[in-house]
Design a protein around this motif. Structure first.
Motif, PDB file in Angstrom:
ATOM      1  N   ARG A 585     188.685   7.414  90.872  1.00  0.00           N
ATOM      2  CA  ARG A 585     189.122   8.752  90.502  1.00  0.00           C
ATOM      3  C   ARG A 585     190.032   9.320  91.581  1.00  0.00           C
ATOM      4  O   ARG A 585     189.742   9.208  92.780  1.00  0.00           O
ATOM      5  N   LYS A 586     191.116   9.916  91.150  1.00  0.00           N
ATOM      6  CA  LYS A 586     192.013  10.607  92.068  1.00  0.00           C
ATOM      7  C   LYS A 586     192.631  11.774  91.343  1.00  0.00           C
ATOM      8  O   LYS A 586     193.269  11.596  90.290  1.00  0.00           O
ATOM      9  N   LEU A 587     192.388  12.975  91.910  1.00  0.00           N
ATOM     10  CA  LEU A 587     192.842  14.199  91.270  1.00  0.00           C
ATOM     11  C   LEU A 587     192.315  14.232  89.832  1.00  0.00           C
ATOM     12  O   LEU A 587     191.128  14.259  89.618  1.00  0.00           O
ATOM     13  N   ARG A 588     193.175  14.216  88.853  1.00  0.00           N
ATOM     14  CA  ARG A 588     192.729  14.334  87.468  1.00  0.00           C
ATOM     15  C   ARG A 588     192.688  13.003  86.730  1.00  0.00           C
ATOM     16  O   ARG A 588     192.384  12.967  85.535  1.00  0.00           O
ATOM     17  N   TRP A 589     192.975  11.918  87.416  1.00  0.00           N
ATOM     18  CA  TRP A 589     193.010  10.603  86.785  1.00  0.00           C
ATOM     19  C   TRP A 589     191.732   9.825  87.070  1.00  0.00           C
ATOM     20  O   TRP A 589     191.109  10.009  88.099  1.00  0.00           O
ATOM     21  N   TYR A 590     191.384   8.952  86.167  1.00  0.00           N
ATOM     22  CA  TYR A 590     190.297   8.014  86.435  1.00  0.00           C
ATOM     23  C   TYR A 590     190.551   6.724  85.656  1.00  0.00           C
ATOM     24  O   TYR A 590     191.226   6.705  84.621  1.00  0.00           O
ATOM     25  N   VAL A 591     189.991   5.642  86.167  1.00  0.00           N
ATOM     26  CA  VAL A 591     189.997   4.361  85.466  1.00  0.00           C
ATOM     27  C   VAL A 591     188.667   3.680  85.751  1.00  0.00           C
ATOM     28  O   VAL A 591     188.153   3.745  86.870  1.00  0.00           O
ATOM     29  N   ARG A 592     188.087   3.062  84.739  1.00  0.00           N
ATOM     30  CA  ARG A 592     186.753   2.471  84.893  1.00  0.00           C
ATOM     31  C   ARG A 592     186.651   1.165  84.105  1.00  0.00           C
ATOM     32  O   ARG A 592     186.415   1.180  82.892  1.00  0.00           O
ATOM     33  N   PRO A 593     186.814   0.010  84.735  1.00  0.00           N
ATOM     34  CA  PRO A 593     186.463  -1.254  84.076  1.00  0.00           C
ATOM     35  C   PRO A 593     184.952  -1.478  84.145  1.00  0.00           C
ATOM     36  O   PRO A 593     184.314  -1.140  85.145  1.00  0.00           O
ATOM     37  N   GLU A 594     184.402  -2.038  83.073  1.00  0.00           N
ATOM     38  CA  GLU A 594     182.952  -2.181  82.988  1.00  0.00           C
ATOM     39  C   GLU A 594     182.603  -3.446  82.210  1.00  0.00           C
ATOM     40  O   GLU A 594     183.270  -3.803  81.234  1.00  0.00           O
ATOM     41  N   VAL A 595     181.541  -4.116  82.661  1.00  0.00           N
ATOM     42  CA  VAL A 595     181.077  -5.340  82.024  1.00  0.00           C
ATOM     43  C   VAL A 595     179.671  -5.108  81.474  1.00  0.00           C
ATOM     44  O   VAL A 595     178.788  -4.639  82.197  1.00  0.00           O
ATOM     45  N   TRP A 596     179.459  -5.418  80.205  1.00  0.00           N
ATOM     46  CA  TRP A 596     178.130  -5.439  79.600  1.00  0.00           C
ATOM     47  C   TRP A 596     177.712  -6.892  79.425  1.00  0.00           C
ATOM     48  O   TRP A 596     178.548  -7.758  79.127  1.00  0.00           O
ATOM     49  N   PHE A 597     176.431  -7.153  79.583  1.00  0.00           N
ATOM     50  CA  PHE A 597     175.979  -8.530  79.417  1.00  0.00           C
ATOM     51  C   PHE A 597     174.568  -8.563  78.846  1.00  0.00           C
ATOM     52  O   PHE A 597     173.779  -7.628  78.996  1.00  0.00           O
ATOM     53  N   ALA A 598     174.277  -9.649  78.183  1.00  0.00           N
ATOM     54  CA  ALA A 598     172.926  -9.935  77.688  1.00  0.00           C
ATOM     55  C   ALA A 598     172.737 -11.445  77.692  1.00  0.00           C
ATOM     56  O   ALA A 598     173.633 -12.189  77.281  1.00  0.00           O
ATOM     57  N   ASP A 599     171.582 -11.877  78.176  1.00  0.00           N
ATOM     58  CA  ASP A 599     171.256 -13.289  78.166  1.00  0.00           C
ATOM     59  C   ASP A 599     170.867 -13.705  76.747  1.00  0.00           C
ATOM     60  O   ASP A 599     170.635 -12.860  75.879  1.00  0.00           O
ATOM     61  N   GLN A 600     170.797 -14.995  76.501  1.00  0.00           N
ATOM     62  CA  GLN A 600     170.313 -15.471  75.209  1.00  0.00           C
ATOM     63  C   GLN A 600     168.834 -15.126  75.045  1.00  0.00           C
ATOM     64  O   GLN A 600     168.102 -14.998  76.016  1.00  0.00           O
ATOM     65  N   GLN A 601     168.410 -14.973  73.790  1.00  0.00           N
ATOM     66  CA  GLN A 601     166.999 -14.735  73.518  1.00  0.00           C
ATOM     67  C   GLN A 601     166.497 -15.832  72.575  1.00  0.00           C
ATOM     68  O   GLN A 601     166.808 -15.843  71.381  1.00  0.00           O
ATOM     69  N   THR A 602     165.749 -16.760  73.143  1.00  0.00           N
ATOM     70  CA  THR A 602     165.205 -17.874  72.362  1.00  0.00           C
ATOM     71  C   THR A 602     163.691 -17.796  72.224  1.00  0.00           C
ATOM     72  O   THR A 602     163.098 -18.635  71.546  1.00  0.00           O
ATOM     73  N   ARG A 603     163.037 -16.811  72.878  1.00  0.00           N
ATOM     74  CA  ARG A 603     161.602 -16.615  72.723  1.00  0.00           C
ATOM     75  C   ARG A 603     161.386 -15.775  71.446  1.00  0.00           C
ATOM     76  O   ARG A 603     161.534 -14.560  71.468  1.00  0.00           O
ATOM     77  N   LEU A 604     161.040 -16.431  70.379  1.00  0.00           N
ATOM     78  CA  LEU A 604     160.983 -15.777  69.078  1.00  0.00           C
ATOM     79  C   LEU A 604     159.569 -15.813  68.508  1.00  0.00           C
ATOM     80  O   LEU A 604     158.882 -16.841  68.578  1.00  0.00           O
ATOM     81  N   ALA A 605     159.172 -14.682  67.935  1.00  0.00           N
ATOM     82  CA  ALA A 605     157.913 -14.614  67.198  1.00  0.00           C
ATOM     83  C   ALA A 605     158.119 -15.214  65.805  1.00  0.00           C
ATOM     84  O   ALA A 605     159.252 -15.452  65.364  1.00  0.00           O
ATOM     85  N   ALA A 606     157.007 -15.423  65.107  1.00  0.00           N
ATOM     86  CA  ALA A 606     157.108 -15.946  63.743  1.00  0.00           C
ATOM     87  C   ALA A 606     157.929 -15.003  62.865  1.00  0.00           C
ATOM     88  O   ALA A 606     158.721 -15.438  62.026  1.00  0.00           O
ATOM     89  N   GLY A 607     157.763 -13.677  63.081  1.00  0.00           N
ATOM     90  CA  GLY A 607     158.542 -12.711  62.319  1.00  0.00           C
ATOM     91  C   GLY A 607     160.021 -12.775  62.639  1.00  0.00           C
ATOM     92  O   GLY A 607     160.864 -12.514  61.776  1.00  0.00           O
ATOM     93  N   ASP A 608     160.370 -13.133  63.877  1.00  0.00           N
ATOM     94  CA  ASP A 608     161.776 -13.304  64.241  1.00  0.00           C
ATOM     95  C   ASP A 608     162.361 -14.542  63.560  1.00  0.00           C
ATOM     96  O   ASP A 608     163.518 -14.532  63.117  1.00  0.00           O
ATOM     97  N   LEU A 609     161.566 -15.611  63.516  1.00  0.00           N
ATOM     98  CA  LEU A 609     162.039 -16.841  62.884  1.00  0.00           C
ATOM     99  C   LEU A 609     162.321 -16.629  61.400  1.00  0.00           C
ATOM    100  O   LEU A 609     163.194 -17.286  60.821  1.00  0.00           O
ATOM    101  N   GLY A 610     161.585 -15.699  60.775  1.00  0.00           N
ATOM    102  CA  GLY A 610     161.802 -15.406  59.366  1.00  0.00           C
ATOM    103  C   GLY A 610     162.790 -14.284  59.119  1.00  0.00           C
ATOM    104  O   GLY A 610     163.025 -13.904  57.970  1.00  0.00           O
ATOM    105  N   ASP A 611     163.386 -13.743  60.172  1.00  0.00           N
ATOM    106  CA  ASP A 611     164.336 -12.628  60.063  1.00  0.00           C
ATOM    107  C   ASP A 611     165.742 -13.205  59.907  1.00  0.00           C
ATOM    108  O   ASP A 611     166.261 -13.862  60.821  1.00  0.00           O
ATOM    109  N   ASN A 612     166.358 -12.946  58.766  1.00  0.00           N
ATOM    110  CA  ASN A 612     167.674 -13.536  58.519  1.00  0.00           C
ATOM    111  C   ASN A 612     168.784 -12.923  59.371  1.00  0.00           C
ATOM    112  O   ASN A 612     169.918 -13.409  59.355  1.00  0.00           O
ATOM    113  N   ARG A 613     168.477 -11.878  60.128  1.00  0.00           N
ATOM    114  CA  ARG A 613     169.475 -11.286  61.021  1.00  0.00           C
ATOM    115  C   ARG A 613     169.547 -11.993  62.368  1.00  0.00           C
ATOM    116  O   ARG A 613     170.452 -11.731  63.166  1.00  0.00           O
ATOM    117  N   ILE A 614     168.558 -12.849  62.661  1.00  0.00           N
ATOM    118  CA  ILE A 614     168.518 -13.571  63.933  1.00  0.00           C
ATOM    119  C   ILE A 614     168.933 -15.017  63.689  1.00  0.00           C
ATOM    120  O   ILE A 614     168.340 -15.702  62.851  1.00  0.00           O
TER     121      ILE A 614
END
Length: 672
Positions: A585-614
């Motif tokens: 930030r300087k005076l009235r300007w700003y710039v912000r690069p940002e990284v979002w991350f998520a690891d894989q999720q392979t620990r699944l319950a029986a309900g997750d295995l039957g969820d067609n969204r996963i």
């Protein structure tokens, strides 16, 4: 995992270099105040628990499309999107009716809130919000049922008094590439010495969400949104004020994208999806220590959810409508018992009335009326008394409290018959903090919580979440026992928060398959209190300011859940996730690069295995790069957000639609 390890290295490096850096700037992390943890104003650094405060300044930079998306990247919060017009935040592995949402201290959760992800947070206009507070792992003592994973509090903007009559206005326009958003927001504020008013109107049209890489346009997923809010403040006397407020949101034709894509539907949408809230709050101070501040809040809230569905190749249209009317009353007293002992105590009452119906209409035929998803004319009374206390003795701070909550659930139904259930719950919390020179806080805390069975648990009849569900009535409250230890540090240039927790869950209400029974070829389930589980994990966040204009920040969270009863993972547990960023930030300007991350999720319950969204085998990990920039002047501001610069094709775990691809979101704000 590699990104999280890099974040740990970043934290260690800034701590080691802290003594050599300038203290000329102040960090935002941990410096805000919150009211959610104890129902009294407390600096976040001094709170014996994990709480995030998302200010309006952060929202101006991020320019979130919806309220759920405003929470994305917040430490310990993972947002699942069943469809573009939804967004369900996870707190410590739990979501839906196992987390509590408040608006200005008033419960958004009602007796039809569903288990698992839902769309209700998306019915709050982000333009009306001044600040969001996220309490992870607590809230049942202060606010009651549902806060097993934690509490979200959304505080709307307040107009301010002024000595002279003043009028201010604001207009906001936003556009996204691919016609993914066209928004216009107008607002007006009028202030005088004893009267202040603010109001706003939002008109938002969302096009189909365009995913990254090979996904492309996800159709149908767009919808229309109209919102209105108004708030009037009256200075009744030098020590008393009255607030009268109203807000409403109307959404039309909100498609459930995954049902079109995966379940052979020609039509499946929420239409309408409406919510309105009107309330008054009388607040004032007295000279008596036991009642230094008194407030009385009365509220009237209505929700209407319509669901339209028709299978491909079928001429039968199903229309379902659920209406919930909720009257609420909160009486709260704050006490300055001594110079070191403060308390907040009160009573709460909420009463729901549910109307539910269903109509099947075949083309050219007469409509067939039937039972809705819930028993029509069901009643749900929620009443409670609570008290919270905070003591400060030199460097030691103690907090403790308790709550008694009772319910009267009155259901009369052709399937259930006449049912009257009166569950009760008694919960408490306690914590201790060791504070050093207003910079450090070592703390340990315990919170017990509960979720009373609601009308959705007891009275559901029909297809829910790709299962056919039958009503149940012999249910007890779910219970949680959350243990947490943590450390917070804040100086002018550095802030760090870290926590380890374990949440033991008992009497969990879950769907149990009725063996040997199918309806229209679909497996039949009924809810029962049969499961025990635990969720443990850790959270880490930091912010570092240096060289006058630069800020480094980041955070990450990890959750591990096990269903002890079934000896399998807890359903929908988010993977390791977080964000890293730098801002200039300087005076009235700003710039912000940002990284979002998520690891894989392979620990699944029986309900997750039957969820067609996963996906089979689990949800892949991902890294998304965003860039925010803007210019802010006295009478106008320009903000730009370039999302997913690498056009990564990704999906948050459990979602029914992929995340946005490479795109540009441009916002222009004018003020007078």
């Amino acid at each position: 995992m590699k990104i999280f390890y890099c974040f740990l290295v970043f934290v260690v490096s800034v701590i080691s270099g802290f003594a050599q850096q300038s203290d000329s700037l102040r960090t935002e992390l941990l410096s805000q105040v919150n009211v959610t943890a104890n129902r009294i104003t407390v600096q976040t650094l001094e709170t014996a628990g994990s709480i995030s405060v998302i200010s309006s300044q952060n929202s101006k930079v991020w320019q979130p499309r919806t309220t759920p998306e405003a929470l994305m990247g917040t430490t310990g919060v993972f947002v699942q999107k069943t469809t573009h017009g939804a967004g369900s935040p996870f707190l410590r592995g739990l979501t839906g009716n196992q987390t509590l949402i408040l608006i200005d201290g008033i419960r958004l959760n009602n007796s039809t809130f569903r288990y698992g992800p839902n769309q209700y947070l998306n019915t709050i206009d982000p333009f009306a919000i001044e600040k969001m507070e996220v309490l992870r792992g607590g809230g049942s003592v202060a606010y009651g049922s549902d806060a097993l994973g934690g509490t979200f509090q959304l505080l709307t903007s307040n107009p301010s008094f002024s000595e002279k009559l003043t009028v201010h206005g604001r207009a906001v326009g936003r556009y996204s590439t691919g016609d993914m958003e066209k928004t216009l927001r107008t607002g007006l504020e009028v202030s005088a010495s004893r009267v202040a008013f603010s109001g706003g109107l939002s008109v938002r049209n969302f096009g189909d969400l365009i995913g990254g890489d090979t996904t492309g346009r996800q159709s149908p997923s767009g919808y229309k949104d109209r919102a209105f809010d108004a708030k009037l403040l009256l200075r009744v006397s030098d020590s008393w004020s009255l607030t009268v407020a109203h807000q409403s949101v109307r959404q039309r034709h909100v498609p459930l994208y995954y049902r079109y894509k995966l379940e052979n539907f020609a039509l499946n949408e929420f239409n309408p999806q409406n919510r309105s809230l009107s309330y008054f709050k009388l607040k004032g101070g007295t000279p008596r220590k036991w009642a230094s501040e008194i407030s009385l809040t009365g509220s009237w809230q209505t929700t209407k959810e319509g669901r339209l569905s028709r299978k491909t190749g079928s001429s039968s249209l199903r229309t379902e409508t659920d209406k919930v009317k909720t009257a609420g009353l909160i009486f709260n007293v704050q006490s300055d018992i001594t110079g070191f002992w403060k308390a907040s105590s009160g009573i709460e009452i909420y009463n729901d009335l549910i109307k539910s119906n269903k109509t099947d209409q075949v083309a050219g035929g007469s409509p067939v009326y039937g039972r809705g998803l819930y028993p029509d004319d069901s009643k749900y009374l929620n009443y409670a008394i609570y008290t919270l206390h905070r003591l400060r003795l030199d460097n030691l701070q103690f907090s403790f409290g308790g709550r008694f909550n009772g319910f009267r659930i009155d259901v009369s139904d052709e399937v259930l018959g006449k049912v009257l259930v009166k569950p009760k719950a008694l919960v408490g919390n306690a914590s201790v903090s060791y504070l050093i020179r207003e910079k450090s806080n070592f703390y340990g805390s315990f919170h017990s919580g509960f979720r009373a069975p609601n009308i959705d648990d007891m009275g559901t009849l029909g297809i829910v979440d790709f299962r056919y569900e039958l009503p149940a009535y012999d249910l007890k409250p779910e219970a949680s026992y959350n243990f947490e230890v943590g450390y917070k540090f804040r100086s002018k240039s550095l802030a760090i928060g870290a926590a380890l927790f374990q949440n033991n869950l008992r009497n969990l209400i879950t769907r149990v398959q009725v063996k040997g029974q199918k309806i229209d070829g679909i497996d039949v389930y009924r809810k029962e209190n049969v499961e025990r589980a635990y969720i443990r994990g850790g959270e880490l966040e930091a912010e570092y300011m240096f060289s006058g204009n630069w800020k480094l920040y980041g955070g990450g969270a990890y959750n591990f859940g096990k269903n002890v009863t079934k000896n399998e993972p807890v359903r929908r547990i988010p993977p390791l996730n977080g964000r890293l960023g730098v801002e200039y930030r300087k005076l009235r300007w700003y710039v912000r690069p940002e990284v979002w991350f998520a690891d894989q999720q392979t620990r699944l319950a029986a309900g997750d295995l039957g969820d067609n969204r996963i996906p089979k085998g689990g949800t892949p990990g991902w890294v998304v790069v965003n860039l925010m920039a803007g210019y802010e002047a006295k009478h106008f501001a320009v903000n730009a957000v370039a999302q997913n610069l690498t056009n990564k094709d990704y999906r948050t775990h459990g979602s029914g639609i992929n995340g946005v691809g490479r795109s540009l979101w441009l916002t222009l704000t004018t003020r007078f």
